[in-house]
Structure formats: structure tokens, C-alpha cells
Design a protein around this motif. Structure first.
Motif, PDB file in Angstrom:
ATOM      1  N   GLY A 201      -2.234 -47.205 -41.520  1.00 44.96           N
ATOM      2  CA  GLY A 201      -2.451 -45.802 -41.853  1.00 44.96           C
ATOM      3  C   GLY A 201      -1.163 -44.999 -41.866  1.00 44.96           C
ATOM      4  N   LEU A 202      -1.224 -43.847 -42.555  1.00 41.94           N
ATOM      5  CA  LEU A 202      -0.081 -42.949 -42.588  1.00 41.94           C
ATOM      6  C   LEU A 202       0.020 -42.169 -41.283  1.00 41.94           C
ATOM      7  N   PRO A 203       1.220 -41.706 -40.916  1.00 43.79           N
ATOM      8  CA  PRO A 203       1.361 -40.945 -39.662  1.00 43.79           C
ATOM      9  C   PRO A 203       0.683 -39.589 -39.761  1.00 43.79           C
ATOM     10  N   SER A 204       0.086 -39.143 -38.654  1.00 44.49           N
ATOM     11  CA  SER A 204      -0.550 -37.820 -38.639  1.00 44.49           C
ATOM     12  C   SER A 204       0.500 -36.718 -38.680  1.00 44.49           C
ATOM     13  N   LYS A 205       1.673 -36.991 -38.100  1.00 46.30           N
ATOM     14  CA  LYS A 205       2.807 -36.076 -38.185  1.00 46.30           C
ATOM     15  C   LYS A 205       4.092 -36.906 -38.124  1.00 46.30           C
ATOM     16  N   LEU A 206       5.168 -36.337 -38.640  1.00 47.22           N
ATOM     17  CA  LEU A 206       6.433 -37.052 -38.681  1.00 47.22           C
ATOM     18  C   LEU A 206       7.076 -37.039 -37.298  1.00 47.22           C
ATOM     19  N   ASN A 207       7.224 -38.213 -36.718  1.00 54.00           N
ATOM     20  CA  ASN A 207       7.755 -38.341 -35.354  1.00 54.00           C
ATOM     21  C   ASN A 207       9.203 -38.847 -35.428  1.00 54.00           C
ATOM     22  N   PHE A 208      10.158 -37.909 -35.524  1.00 48.53           N
ATOM     23  CA  PHE A 208      11.573 -38.288 -35.605  1.00 48.53           C
ATOM     24  C   PHE A 208      12.156 -38.644 -34.237  1.00 48.53           C
ATOM     25  N   GLN A 209      11.355 -38.496 -33.193  1.00 51.26           N
ATOM     26  CA  GLN A 209      11.830 -38.857 -31.859  1.00 51.26           C
ATOM     27  C   GLN A 209      12.126 -40.355 -31.767  1.00 51.26           C
ATOM     28  N   ASN A 210      11.449 -41.140 -32.597  1.00 56.07           N
ATOM     29  CA  ASN A 210      11.717 -42.584 -32.604  1.00 56.07           C
ATOM     30  C   ASN A 210      13.166 -42.872 -32.974  1.00 56.07           C
ATOM     31  N   TYR A 211      13.691 -42.140 -33.940  1.00 55.87           N
ATOM     32  CA  TYR A 211      15.083 -42.345 -34.347  1.00 55.87           C
ATOM     33  C   TYR A 211      16.045 -41.873 -33.255  1.00 55.87           C
ATOM     34  N   ILE A 212      15.695 -40.784 -32.594  1.00 53.66           N
ATOM     35  CA  ILE A 212      16.532 -40.308 -31.492  1.00 53.66           C
ATOM     36  C   ILE A 212      16.570 -41.340 -30.377  1.00 53.66           C
ATOM     37  N   ASN A 213      15.401 -41.918 -30.062  1.00 55.63           N
ATOM     38  CA  ASN A 213      15.347 -42.957 -29.023  1.00 55.63           C
ATOM     39  C   ASN A 213      16.140 -44.197 -29.428  1.00 55.63           C
TER      40      ASN A 213
ATOM     41  N   PHE B  34      10.521 -49.856 -35.045  1.00 59.22           N
ATOM     42  CA  PHE B  34      10.497 -49.648 -36.492  1.00 59.22           C
ATOM     43  C   PHE B  34      11.612 -48.696 -36.927  1.00 59.22           C
ATOM     44  N   ALA B  35      11.970 -47.741 -36.084  1.00 58.49           N
ATOM     45  CA  ALA B  35      13.080 -46.847 -36.405  1.00 58.49           C
ATOM     46  C   ALA B  35      14.388 -47.631 -36.477  1.00 58.49           C
ATOM     47  N   GLY B  36      14.581 -48.557 -35.542  1.00 54.33           N
ATOM     48  CA  GLY B  36      15.772 -49.406 -35.589  1.00 54.33           C
ATOM     49  C   GLY B  36      15.805 -50.256 -36.846  1.00 54.33           C
ATOM     50  N   LEU B  37      14.651 -50.776 -37.246  1.00 57.11           N
ATOM     51  CA  LEU B  37      14.571 -51.550 -38.477  1.00 57.11           C
ATOM     52  C   LEU B  37      14.923 -50.693 -39.687  1.00 57.11           C
TER      53      LEU B  37
ATOM     54  N   LEU C 132       7.938 -43.458 -38.374  1.00 59.32           N
ATOM     55  CA  LEU C 132       7.644 -42.043 -38.130  1.00 59.32           C
ATOM     56  C   LEU C 132       6.329 -41.851 -37.389  1.00 59.32           C
ATOM     57  N   LYS C 133       5.736 -42.921 -36.905  1.00 61.96           N
ATOM     58  CA  LYS C 133       4.479 -42.863 -36.167  1.00 61.96           C
ATOM     59  C   LYS C 133       4.738 -43.110 -34.691  1.00 61.96           C
ATOM     60  N   SER C 134       3.843 -42.635 -33.859  1.00 59.23           N
ATOM     61  CA  SER C 134       3.932 -42.929 -32.430  1.00 59.23           C
ATOM     62  C   SER C 134       3.430 -44.344 -32.181  1.00 59.23           C
ATOM     63  N   SER C 135       3.747 -44.893 -31.015  1.00 61.13           N
ATOM     64  CA  SER C 135       3.320 -46.247 -30.690  1.00 61.13           C
ATOM     65  C   SER C 135       1.801 -46.348 -30.669  1.00 61.13           C
ATOM     66  N   ASN C 136       1.127 -45.309 -30.196  1.00 59.43           N
ATOM     67  CA  ASN C 136      -0.343 -45.315 -30.167  1.00 59.43           C
ATOM     68  C   ASN C 136      -0.922 -45.360 -31.578  1.00 59.43           C
ATOM     69  N   GLU C 137      -0.316 -44.609 -32.492  1.00 52.16           N
ATOM     70  CA  GLU C 137      -0.793 -44.620 -33.885  1.00 52.16           C
ATOM     71  C   GLU C 137      -0.574 -45.986 -34.523  1.00 52.16           C
ATOM     72  N   ILE C 138       0.539 -46.625 -34.206  1.00 52.90           N
ATOM     73  CA  ILE C 138       0.820 -47.936 -34.783  1.00 52.90           C
ATOM     74  C   ILE C 138      -0.211 -48.947 -34.315  1.00 52.90           C
ATOM     75  N   LEU C 139      -0.566 -48.903 -33.044  1.00 53.52           N
ATOM     76  CA  LEU C 139      -1.551 -49.845 -32.509  1.00 53.52           C
ATOM     77  C   LEU C 139      -2.963 -49.518 -32.983  1.00 53.52           C
ATOM     78  N   ALA C 140      -3.277 -48.240 -33.084  1.00 52.39           N
ATOM     79  CA  ALA C 140      -4.632 -47.852 -33.482  1.00 52.39           C
ATOM     80  C   ALA C 140      -4.869 -48.038 -34.973  1.00 52.39           C
TER      81      ALA C 140
ATOM     82  N   MET D  99      21.777 -47.743 -31.004  1.00 50.83           N
ATOM     83  CA  MET D  99      21.863 -48.084 -32.413  1.00 50.83           C
ATOM     84  C   MET D  99      22.983 -47.320 -33.111  1.00 50.83           C
ATOM     85  N   GLY D 100      23.343 -46.153 -32.590  1.00 48.41           N
ATOM     86  CA  GLY D 100      24.450 -45.403 -33.158  1.00 48.41           C
ATOM     87  C   GLY D 100      25.771 -46.155 -33.026  1.00 48.41           C
TER      88      GLY D 100
END
Length: 284
Positions: A53-65, A252-255, A41-49, A72-73
Motif C-alpha cells: 500500500g501507499l503511505p498514509s503520509k510522507l515520513n521523511f524521518q526515515n531518511y533522517i534516521n 528502505f530509506a538507506g536503499l 516514506l512509510k512507517s515500520s508499522n505501515e510496512i508490516l500492515a 549513511m551520510g
């Protein structure tokens, strides 16, 4: 009195140590799964930085991607189809075979039982290459039905071994009464034996379904078309793609897409699974 106090003190210390060990084991087991889920639920920048840490906001776009760009569907639907069909084939083959081996004595019946027991100790990697050459020889590679048949056949030893132990524990008086009422062997199997070994059927179904869902080597070897790949193979492809595209959120969304159904399935079936294993242990 003093001896009782010493005994109670030692027992409490032992319980405390066991509790601490179990708590540590639980944390070690659960943390990677929880970390993977909230990282999805984190952006790639948040994961690297901030990897931990916990995500600043829930990023469901990862699952859509993951569903749209990484297919994956489609992999998810393929896994459901292959798991269900493999399980049906397994039960259709295993239940009658177990009934015959458990209830009837005939030439080589004991030898057949020993062959199935020996199959418990043969790992898939031992026969993977010969099986691939055989399937390739008859031009049946990249066929989901063939993969389902392979899954079902390779799971027969464990399934038959467990079902035979259950069926042997059923008194033959039930079958004799059914025969008097005019029931044939097939009717006895369907109306008497199967309902009475339901806990064993549920247990092997759960174990087998989880195994089929997470299986990788056979699916990777026998399925090459992208439209027919299973979720575990699709995740491996996604890891290779996203490793260079640096879209860690989609990875991580695929995982999580692979892991969450397995966790939910276990949560809803753990009671049945525990009951089946316990009954099997008492009857064995």
C-alpha cells in the motif's frame, strides 16, 4: 493486394507482441524500485500492515534516521570521494596507455593488447583472495587510496579496449600536421586525440563511475573501518542492524539513498551514453 494485407497484419501482430513484452519487462523492472522508494516514506508499522500500500503520509524521518543513526551520510561522502578519485586515476592511466597501444608499434605491443583483452574475461572473485593477501602483506588494508587504485586498475581492460578502437579510427594526418607545427607527443595526446575521443571517454567514465559507486566485494574486503566504508557496504551493515531492530523504514530509506543517485546519474547521462555506444559500434 491480399499478400500486402497479410504482411501488414503479421507486422502489426509482431509489433503488438513486442510492445506487450517490453511493457511487461518495464513494469517488472520499475516496480521494485518504485516500491522501495515509496516504502522508504512509510512507517515500520505501515510496512508490516500493508507492504504494497501507499503511505498514509510522507515520513521523511526515515531518511533522517538513516543519515544520522546509520551513518549513511558518511558512507555517501566516502562513495563520492572513492568514485571520483578512482575515475581520475583510471583516465590518467588508461588514456596514455590506449594512445601508445593504438598508435605505436614496438616489441610486445600486440602481446600487451592481448593481455588487456584477456583481462575482460577475468572476474573480480577470481583474484580477490590473492589480492587481499598481497595488500595485507604490505599493511595497506583499510586504505581508501589503495581501494581507488584497485578500482582503477581492475577497470583498465575494458577502458583501454574501448579507447583503442576509437583512437585507431582517427586519421594520422591530424598528428602529422601537429608535429609540423612543433607539437610533441604529449601535446598531440592532450590537444588532438583526447578531444576527438571525447565520446569514448564520456562512455567509459559513465560505465566506470556507476561500477565504482555500486561495487561491493572489493569495498567490503579491503575497508574495515566504519568511517571509511562506502555506501554499498554501509547499506549491507544497515540491513543487518535493522533486521533485528525492525526499523524497516530506515532500511528502505538507506536503499533509496543508494539507488536514487544512480538513477538520476543515468537519467542525465543516458543521451551521452547512447551516443558513445553507438559511435563505438560504428567505428568498431
Amino acid at each position: 493486394m491480399a499478400d500486402n494485407k497479410v504482411f501488414n497484419w503479421r507486422r502489426n501482430i509482431t509489433r503488438l507482441i513486442i510492445t506487450l513484452v517490453l511493457m511487461i519487462y518495464t513494469v517488472i523492472t520499475l516496480f521494485p524500485m518504485l516500491w522501495s522508494i515509496y516504502s522508504s516514506l512509510k512507517s515500520s508499522n505501515e510496512i508490516l500492515a500493508s507492504p504494497w500500500g501507499l503511505p498514509s503520509k510522507l515520513n521523511f524521518q526515515n531518511y533522517i534516521n538513516a543519515f544520522t543513526k546509520a551513518n549513511m551520510g558518511d558512507y555517501f561522502l566516502n562513495s563520492i570521494f572513492i568514485t571520483v578519485l578512482s575515475l581520475v586515476l583510471l583516465l590518467v592511466l588508461a588514456i596514455p596507455t590506449s594512445y601508445v597501444l593504438a598508435r605505436f608499434k614496438f616489441m610486445f605491443s600486440k602481446t600487451l593488447k592481448n593481455i588487456f583483452v584477456a583481462g575482460l574475461f577475468i572476474q573480480v572473485m577470481i583474484y580477490l583472495v590473492p589480492l587481499f593477501l598481497l595488500v595485507n602483506k604490505v599493511h595497506l588494508l583499510n586504505n581508501r587510496l589503495v581501494l581507488c587504485i584497485i578500482y582503477a586498475v581492475t577497470s583498465l581492460p575494458f577502458t583501454i579496449f574501448l579507447l583503442i578502437s576509437f583512437m585507431k579510427s582517427i586519421p594520422k594526418d591530424y598528428e602529422d600536421a601537429a608535429m609540423i607545427d612543433g607539437c610533441n607527443y604529449f601535446g598531440i595526446l592532450v590537444k588532438i586525440i583526447v578531444p576527438m575521443v571525447k565520446p569514448a571517454v564520456v562512455t567509459v567514465s559513465i560505465f566506470s563511475a556507476l561500477g565504482f559507486w555500486n561495487e561491493f566485494p572489493l569495498a567490503f574486503t579491503f575497508i574495515s573501518s566504519s568511517s571509511k566504508k562506502t555506501l554499498s557496504v554501509g547499506l549491507a551493515n544497515l540491513m543487518e542492524i535493522q533486521r533485528y531492530a525492525t526499523d524497516w523504514g530506515a532500511l528502505f530509506a538507506g536503499l533509496a539513498i543508494v539507488m536514487i543517485p544512480t538513477l538520476l546519474f543515468y537519467v542525465f547521462t543516458q543521451k551521452k551514453l547512447t551516443e558513445g555506444v553507438s559511435i563505438g559500434g560504428l567505428k568498431g
